[in-house]
Design a protein around this motif. Structure first.
Motif: not given
Length: 299
Positions: A43-46, A123-126, A158-161, A186-189
Motif C-alpha cells: 500500500d505504501g508503494y501504491n 485504517l488511519f490512512s484510509a 487508495d482509501a479502499l486499498v 490484491a493491492v498490486g492488482v
C-alpha cells in the motif's frame, strides 16, 4: 472566472494529494517494514506511484495554462493527458513489482505475523484519503476539471486499498498469516488495473476517440435548436479537460447570412449551457432541393 483561472484552482487539489501521499507513503512503508506487513508495504508503494501521478497532473495543469501560440493554436490543454499517460507507465511498473514480491511471499513456506498496529495505520490512512477524495471531488465538480476528477477517483481507490490491507492484516491475527501477502497481491492488482484505466483513457483521448453515447446527446441538443433542419455530420474530441465539437448542419436555403449565423450562435450557447462545451465549430449548408421536406411530400 476564465478557463485558465479554473485550471489554476485545480492545482490546489494536486498539491493536497501530493502532500497526503508523501506523508502516508512514509508512514506506511516505515510501519510496514518495522512491523512486518507485506500488505501495508504494498500500500505504501501504491502511494509512491500516486505521488508521481499527482505530480504529473500538476505539471499538466501548469502547462495547460499556457495560452495558444503559433504551434498550438488550440492551446496546450492536452499536456494533462500526456502527463497522465506517463504516470500510467510508472504506476504499472511499480504494480508489477508489488505483484512479484507478493507471489514470492505466498510461495514461501513461512509467513511472518504482522503487528496489529499496521492495521490501525492502514485504517488511519484510509480515513485521510477519504478526506482528500472529498476535497478534490468537490473542487473538480466546481471547476469542472476532468483531470482533477480522475485524481479524486484515484484518491477513493487508495482509501479502499488501505481498507483491504487492514482486512488482510487483521485476518492474519486470527491464524491466517497467508492473508497478509494475499492482500498485498490484491493491492498490486489494483495498482495495475488503475494504471491500465489511465493508459486506456489517455490513449483514447490522444487518438481522438470519443464516447458515442455522449455524441448522441450533443446531436440531440443541436437537432432541437430552432432553424436546424438536419445534421449532416458531427464529430467531437477531447482536448485536455475540454471537448471540441465540429458539426455540419443543413438549414433553409432561403435564410440570410445573418439568420444562419444566428443559428450557429444558438448552437454554441446551447452546447455551452447544457454540456459545458466551449469549443464549437459549426458549418452551415443549405438543404438541397431533393432533400427538402416539401419536395419529398409531393413525391
Amino acid at each position: 472566472m476564465t478557463q485558465y483561472d479554473d485550471i489554476k484552482q485545480g492545482e490546489k487539489g494536486a498539491w493536497v494529494s501530493i502532500a497526503a501521499y508523501i506523508a502516508l507513503s512514509a508512514l506506511k512503508l516505515g510501519a510496514g517494514y518495522w512491523f512486518v506487513s507485506g500488505a501495508l508495504v504494498a500500500d505504501g508503494y501504491n502511494n509512491l506511484t500516486d505521488i508521481v501521478a499527482s505530480v504529473a497532473v500538476l505539471i499538466g495543469l501548469r502547462i495547460s495554462q499556457k495560452p495558444p501560440d503559433k504551434d498550438h493554436p488550440y492551446g496546450h490543454f492536452r499536456a494533462e493527458t500526456i502527463a497522465a499517460l506517463i504516470a500510467s507507465f510508472i504506476m504499472a511498473s511499480v504494480g508489477l513489482q508489488v505483484l512479484i514480491s507478493a507471489v514470492r511471499s505466498i510461495i514461501a513456506a513461512e509467513h511472518a505475523m504482522p503487528n496489529l498496529i499496521t492495521a490501525w495505520v492502514a485504517l488511519f490512512s484510509a480515513a485521510c484519503m477519504g478526506v482528500v477524495y472529498w476535497f478534490n471531488s468537490r473542487l473538480a465538480k466546481r471547476i469542472q476539471n476532468q483531470a482533477l476528477m480522475a485524481a479524486a477517483k484515484d484518491n477513493l481507490s487508495d482509501a479502499l486499498v488501505s481498507v483491504g490491507a487492514a482486512v488482510g492484516i487483521i485476518g492474519a491475527q486470527f491464524g491466517m498469516p497467508w492473508l497478509d501477502p494475499i492482500a498485498a497481491f490484491a493491492v498490486g492488482v489494483i495498482i495495475c488495473k488503475t494504471a491500465w484505466g489511465i493508459f486506456y483513457s489517455s490513449t483514447h483521448a490522444l487518438t481522438d476517440g470519443f464516447d458515442e453515447k455522449e455524441l448522441k446527446t450533443f446531436r440531440s441538443t443541436i437537432a432541437k435548436t430552432k432553424g436546424v433542419i438536419s445534421i449532416k455530420d458531427i464529430k467531437a474530441r477531447v482536448h485536455g479537460s475540454n471537448v471540441l465539437v465540429d458539426v455540419i448542419i443543413q438549414v433553409d436555403p432561403e435564410l440570410s447570412l445573418i439568420e444562419s449565423h444566428q443559428i450557429c450562435d444558438d448552437i454554441e450557447r446551447r452546447l455551452g449551457r447544457k454540456h459545458n462545451i466551449m469549443g464549437v465549430h459549426v458549418h452551415v449548408e443549405p438543404l438541397e432541393e431533393a432533400e427538402s421536406p416539401s419536395n419529398s411530400t409531393m413525391n
